[in-house]
Motif scaffolding. Structure first.
Motif, PDB file in Angstrom:
ATOM      1  N   THR A  41     -41.849  31.588  -8.177  1.00 50.50           N
ATOM      2  CA  THR A  41     -41.374  31.990  -9.508  1.00 50.50           C
ATOM      3  C   THR A  41     -40.090  32.809  -9.385  1.00 50.50           C
ATOM      4  O   THR A  41     -39.210  32.724 -10.245  1.00 50.50           O
ATOM      5  CB  THR A  41     -42.449  32.786 -10.269  1.00 50.50           C
ATOM      6  OG1 THR A  41     -42.857  33.923  -9.502  1.00 50.50           O
ATOM      7  CG2 THR A  41     -43.651  31.913 -10.583  1.00 50.50           C
TER       8      THR A  41
ATOM      9  N   ASP B 163     -50.193  35.447   2.636  1.00 51.81           N
ATOM     10  CA  ASP B 163     -49.794  36.283   1.499  1.00 51.81           C
ATOM     11  C   ASP B 163     -50.916  36.419   0.476  1.00 51.81           C
ATOM     12  O   ASP B 163     -50.789  37.192  -0.483  1.00 51.81           O
ATOM     13  CB  ASP B 163     -48.562  35.684   0.822  1.00 51.81           C
ATOM     14  CG  ASP B 163     -47.353  35.675   1.746  1.00 51.81           C
ATOM     15  OD1 ASP B 163     -46.997  36.749   2.261  1.00 51.81           O
ATOM     16  OD2 ASP B 163     -46.777  34.593   1.979  1.00 51.81           O
TER      17      ASP B 163
ATOM     18  N   VAL C 141     -54.744  32.966  -8.341  1.00 59.47           N
ATOM     19  CA  VAL C 141     -53.978  33.426  -7.182  1.00 59.47           C
ATOM     20  C   VAL C 141     -54.275  34.904  -6.950  1.00 59.47           C
ATOM     21  O   VAL C 141     -54.150  35.718  -7.872  1.00 59.47           O
ATOM     22  CB  VAL C 141     -52.461  33.255  -7.396  1.00 59.47           C
ATOM     23  CG1 VAL C 141     -51.693  33.630  -6.144  1.00 59.47           C
ATOM     24  CG2 VAL C 141     -52.128  31.842  -7.842  1.00 59.47           C
TER      25      VAL C 141
ATOM     26  N   ASN D  94     -53.302  38.103  -4.335  1.00 52.69           N
ATOM     27  CA  ASN D  94     -52.438  38.598  -3.268  1.00 52.69           C
ATOM     28  C   ASN D  94     -53.259  39.219  -2.150  1.00 52.69           C
ATOM     29  O   ASN D  94     -54.463  39.462  -2.298  1.00 52.69           O
ATOM     30  CB  ASN D  94     -51.456  39.628  -3.830  1.00 52.69           C
ATOM     31  CG  ASN D  94     -50.534  39.044  -4.882  1.00 52.69           C
ATOM     32  OD1 ASN D  94     -50.021  37.942  -4.720  1.00 52.69           O
ATOM     33  ND2 ASN D  94     -50.328  39.782  -5.967  1.00 52.69           N
TER      34      ASN D  94
ATOM     35  N   ASN E 246     -44.428  30.574   2.247  1.00 55.47           N
ATOM     36  CA  ASN E 246     -45.274  31.475   1.457  1.00 55.47           C
ATOM     37  C   ASN E 246     -46.702  30.975   1.697  1.00 55.47           C
ATOM     38  O   ASN E 246     -47.100  29.925   1.182  1.00 55.47           O
ATOM     39  CB  ASN E 246     -44.878  31.353  -0.010  1.00 55.47           C
ATOM     40  CG  ASN E 246     -45.385  32.468  -0.897  1.00 55.47           C
ATOM     41  OD1 ASN E 246     -45.215  32.389  -2.103  1.00 55.47           O
ATOM     42  ND2 ASN E 246     -45.983  33.507  -0.362  1.00 55.47           N
TER      43      ASN E 246
ATOM     44  N   ASN F 297     -41.736  42.014  -9.169  1.00 61.64           N
ATOM     45  CA  ASN F 297     -41.122  41.317  -8.043  1.00 61.64           C
ATOM     46  C   ASN F 297     -39.616  41.583  -8.080  1.00 61.64           C
ATOM     47  O   ASN F 297     -38.983  41.359  -9.118  1.00 61.64           O
ATOM     48  CB  ASN F 297     -41.382  39.816  -8.137  1.00 61.64           C
ATOM     49  CG  ASN F 297     -42.862  39.491  -8.166  1.00 61.64           C
ATOM     50  OD1 ASN F 297     -43.562  39.655  -7.184  1.00 61.64           O
ATOM     51  ND2 ASN F 297     -43.347  39.035  -9.312  1.00 61.64           N
TER      52      ASN F 297
ATOM     53  N   CYS G 279     -40.841  33.275  -2.737  1.00 67.72           N
ATOM     54  CA  CYS G 279     -41.676  33.416  -3.935  1.00 67.72           C
ATOM     55  C   CYS G 279     -41.196  32.367  -4.924  1.00 67.72           C
ATOM     56  O   CYS G 279     -40.038  32.395  -5.345  1.00 67.72           O
ATOM     57  CB  CYS G 279     -41.550  34.827  -4.511  1.00 67.72           C
ATOM     58  SG  CYS G 279     -42.350  35.036  -6.120  1.00 67.72           S
TER      59      CYS G 279
ATOM     60  N   CYS H 145     -47.989  31.416  -9.337  1.00 76.13           N
ATOM     61  CA  CYS H 145     -47.338  31.354  -8.027  1.00 76.13           C
ATOM     62  C   CYS H 145     -46.774  29.956  -7.880  1.00 76.13           C
ATOM     63  O   CYS H 145     -47.532  28.989  -7.744  1.00 76.13           O
ATOM     64  CB  CYS H 145     -48.330  31.665  -6.904  1.00 76.13           C
ATOM     65  SG  CYS H 145     -47.640  31.430  -5.252  1.00 76.13           S
TER      66      CYS H 145
ATOM     67  N   ASN I  67     -44.767  35.656 -14.177  1.00 76.22           N
ATOM     68  CA  ASN I  67     -44.742  36.839 -13.319  1.00 76.22           C
ATOM     69  C   ASN I  67     -43.497  37.666 -13.625  1.00 76.22           C
ATOM     70  O   ASN I  67     -42.433  37.111 -13.924  1.00 76.22           O
ATOM     71  CB  ASN I  67     -44.732  36.440 -11.842  1.00 76.22           C
ATOM     72  CG  ASN I  67     -46.040  35.818 -11.388  1.00 76.22           C
ATOM     73  OD1 ASN I  67     -47.065  35.973 -12.038  1.00 76.22           O
ATOM     74  ND2 ASN I  67     -46.010  35.106 -10.271  1.00 76.22           N
TER      75      ASN I  67
ATOM     76  N   GLU J 254     -42.176  40.946  -2.982  1.00 81.20           N
ATOM     77  CA  GLU J 254     -43.172  40.479  -3.941  1.00 81.20           C
ATOM     78  C   GLU J 254     -44.220  41.547  -4.233  1.00 81.20           C
ATOM     79  O   GLU J 254     -44.753  42.182  -3.314  1.00 81.20           O
ATOM     80  CB  GLU J 254     -43.862  39.222  -3.406  1.00 81.20           C
ATOM     81  CG  GLU J 254     -44.766  38.538  -4.410  1.00 81.20           C
ATOM     82  CD  GLU J 254     -45.263  37.202  -3.893  1.00 81.20           C
ATOM     83  OE1 GLU J 254     -46.053  36.579  -4.627  1.00 81.20           O
ATOM     84  OE2 GLU J 254     -44.881  36.781  -2.785  1.00 81.20           O
TER      85      GLU J 254
ATOM     86  N   ALA K   4     -52.310  37.509  -9.348  1.00 78.93           N
ATOM     87  CA  ALA K   4     -51.025  37.126  -9.928  1.00 78.93           C
ATOM     88  C   ALA K   4     -51.253  36.115 -11.032  1.00 78.93           C
ATOM     89  O   ALA K   4     -52.158  35.269 -10.950  1.00 78.93           O
ATOM     90  CB  ALA K   4     -50.114  36.536  -8.858  1.00 78.93           C
TER      91      ALA K   4
END
Length: 317
Positions: free
Chosen positions: A223, A41, A58, A60, A13, A195, A221, A69, A158, A212, A66
């Motif tokens: 989480t 990502d 974070v 995306n 990731n 997600n 991912c 992460c 998340n 995601e 987000a």
């Protein structure tokens, strides 16, 4: 403005990570860097914190932010611990300040960190998810998706929708892609997207594939893997405790402990530095560009690790 970036990954990731004290157009930086480097990502931003060693944000690759992460947090944990010369630290995230620490290596030469994943909520309002008059949805089919797949909704923080599926639906991702794209477009259930992970039990753990929110199919991912471990324990697929979680990007360990309403989750895996780069950021709508990049040697050791674990998970990839 010239910026120093570190290209990093947790379970493949992949992000550009940088530290700053300034308030920048982080969403636009994420979009531009993703245009320049389709492998990433998103971005990890390390900021000062008044309550922890550092703060993580974070973004995306589509510019959306987000709340957490897990894979990215491991990389931030490494940066902060090495910067401050400590083995353990606290990193502030959008919803909580989380404990992180350096761990024994997963394999020789692979920097490994454990991070707390919290808070956990099964309330549909926390995702948010609207589903008739339901307040929770745990281990039950969504009939309009499939009569056979038990789905669970959980925020960590998340939002995740997790389905337990047979191997055929791991090998052919069209079913997962169809519904994940639907739930992340205009729909009546998830106003902010979600997600979507498909989970399949294995002899020594579980395999997880995640679509995601804001990214699409991803190698891993953090989480999602942790939430999937929790749901798998609740379903009796694996025992509580340490769960080996395989994914297209490798393997991590998720610790799941439940005492009454108290749920404690920890994610342990690699925090690998791929390269360093100089980035010339001139603002949105400009020709901001990467000026130079220098590769590091850490990925070679991670590739050796991948070759070992792929013998276990290759049936799904």
């Amino acid at each position: 403005m010239e910026m120093i970036l570190i290209k990093v990954h947790g379970s493949m990731n992949t992000f550009y990570m940088f530290e700053t004290a300034e308030r920048e157009d982080f969403a636009q930086i994420a979009v531009r860097l993703s245009e320049l480097d389709p492998e990433i990502d998103g971005i990890l931003v390390i900021l000062p914190s008044s309550v922890a060693h550092a703060k993580m944000r974070v973004f995306n690759n589509d510019g959306s932010e987000a709340s957490m992460c897990g894979n990215g947090l491991r990389c931030v944990a490494r940066y902060v611990c090495e910067r401050d010369g400590v083995q353990e630290a606290v990193v502030e995230t959008m919803k909580a300040s989380l404990r992180v620490k350096k761990e024994e290596t997963l394999n020789e030469g692979i920097e490994t960190y454990a991070v707390e994943i919290s808070p956990v909520s099964f309330s549909l309002s926390s995702l948010p998810m609207k589903l008739a008059n339901h307040t929770e949805w745990i281990a039950k089919p969504l009939p309009f998706v499939s009569e056979e797949i038990p789905f669970s909704a959980v925020a960590v923080p998340n939002p995740h929708l997790i389905g337990i599926v047979p191997p055929e639906l791991q090998k052919d991702t069209s079913h997962q892609q169809k519904w994940a794209q639907y739930f992340n477009g205009t729909n009546d259930y998830f106003s902010d997207g979600v997600n979507v992970s498909y989970v399949t039990p294995m002899d020594d753990g579980i395999f997880v594939r995640t679509y995601e929110r804001g990214v699409g199919f991803t190698n891993a991912c953090g989480t999602a893997m942790t939430a999937s471990a929790l749901i798998s324990c609740m379903a009796g697929l694996v025992p509580y405790g340490d769960v080996a979680v395989y994914n297209p990007g490798g393997m991590v360990k998720c610790a799941v402990a439940v005492e009454g309403d108290d749920i404690r989750l920890q994610l342990t895996g690699n925090a690998t530095y791929l390269s360093t780069a100089k980035f010339d950021w001139q603002g949105a709508g400009t020709d901001s560009r990467i000026l130079s990049s220098e590769s590091l040697e850490e990925q070679r050791r991670y590739n050796e690790f991948i070759e070992e674990v792929s013998t276990v998970s290759k049936q799904f990839v």
